[in-house]
Design an enzyme around this catalytic site. Structure first.
Site, PDB file in Angstrom:
ATOM      1  N   TYR A 127      -1.370  -0.812  11.811  1.00 27.57           N
ATOM      2  CA  TYR A 127      -1.419  -0.256  10.596  1.00 27.57           C
ATOM      3  C   TYR A 127      -0.304   0.804  10.675  1.00 27.57           C
ATOM      4  O   TYR A 127       0.321   0.910  11.913  1.00 27.57           O
ATOM      5  CB  TYR A 127      -2.570   0.668  10.380  1.00 27.57           C
ATOM      6  N   SER A 128       0.258   1.166   9.659  1.00 27.30           N
ATOM      7  CA  SER A 128       1.558   1.955   9.469  1.00 27.30           C
ATOM      8  C   SER A 128       1.587   3.378   9.832  1.00 27.30           C
ATOM      9  O   SER A 128       2.675   3.836  10.361  1.00 27.30           O
ATOM     10  CB  SER A 128       2.079   1.857   7.855  1.00 27.30           C
ATOM     11  N   THR A 129       0.654   4.083   9.348  1.00 24.40           N
ATOM     12  CA  THR A 129       0.517   5.904   9.753  1.00 24.40           C
ATOM     13  C   THR A 129      -0.608   6.155  10.459  1.00 24.40           C
ATOM     14  O   THR A 129      -1.586   5.444  10.563  1.00 24.40           O
ATOM     15  CB  THR A 129       0.738   6.299   8.372  1.00 24.40           C
ATOM     16  N   GLN A 147      -4.122   6.041   8.505  1.00 23.40           N
ATOM     17  CA  GLN A 147      -4.672   4.885   8.468  1.00 23.40           C
ATOM     18  C   GLN A 147      -5.520   4.520   9.511  1.00 23.40           C
ATOM     19  O   GLN A 147      -5.446   4.758  10.573  1.00 23.40           O
ATOM     20  CB  GLN A 147      -3.642   3.712   7.997  1.00 23.40           C
TER      21      GLN A 147
END
Length: 221
Positions: free
Chosen positions: A9-11, A14
């Protein structure tokens, strides 16, 4: 042949809960999982620590399982660099659910190659549009004078006082404008509240209604 689960997941705001839900059956069966938390999709998959470890531990014939294609690649450059590596190592790549679930994305046939390239271009366009909308939203907020981000808990002067108190080992003085809650009463000073004034039976009694008197020995008609 082993199924190997990849999660990303990106950040840090999240989670991988949705991915784990989609891959729950594989995880419950004991499939090894490799994670790249808070990792941008702009970083190529071959440069990520979790995916690199997966490649080092995978054997010929193993299958990499992902919840959706965007978790692994989101640009044409990424998939063009990734597919030859998977082919040389004899690895398969499958999306767990959806329209792509029945296709080996690492296959070298022309149809799959074209489809994966188009998919990567769409995902890259989607990522760029999200970035563009975010930049426009930030610019609009700043134009209206809005301060973005989490507000600071201390002003500059108060922060300097806290740092100086920490360095000198002294107690931090309370802020002049800080409000303190009133002290709680001790157990010894507590007294039971006085009972409420409850009406007595005499005050609650109501006068009896006038009722006819029946003489003794006679029958009421």
């Amino acid at each position: 042949m082993t199924d190997r689960v990849y999660l990303r997941y990106s950040t840090d705001k999240q989670t991988d809960a949705r991915q784990r839900h989609a891959l729950a059956a594989l995880l419950a069966a004991g499939a090894p999982a490799y994670e790249d938390p808070a990792t941008s999709s702009r970083q190529l998959s071959l440069d990520r620590a979790g995916f690199t470890r997966l490649l080092h531990e995978a054997a010929v014939g193993d299958t990499i399982r992902i919840a959706d294609a965007a978790r692994l690649f989101r640009s044409v450059a990424d998939i063009l660099a990734l597919r030859p590596v998977l082919a040389r190592r004899g690895l398969h790549l499958r999306v767990e659910s959806g329209l792509l679930s029945g296709i080996d994305l690492a296959s070298d046939d022309p149809g799959t190659k074209m489809m994966v390239s188009v998919l990567a271009a769409v995902l890259e366009f989607q990522r760029d549009m999200i970035s563009e909308n975010t930049r426009e939203g930030v610019a609009a907020a700043e134009a209206f004078g809005k301060t973005l981000g989490r507000p600071t808990a201390l002003d500059t002067g108060r922060a300097a006082d806290v740092v100086e108190a920490y360095r000198s080992g002294t107690a931090i003085k309370p802020s002049p404008d800080s409000t303190t809650s009133p002290p709680r009463p001790s157990a010894g000073s507590w007294t039971a509240p006085a009972p409420a004034n409850c009406p007595t039976n005499s005050t609650r009694s109501r006068p009896r209604a006038n009722r006819p008197t029946i003489p003794r020995g006679r029958t009421w008609k």
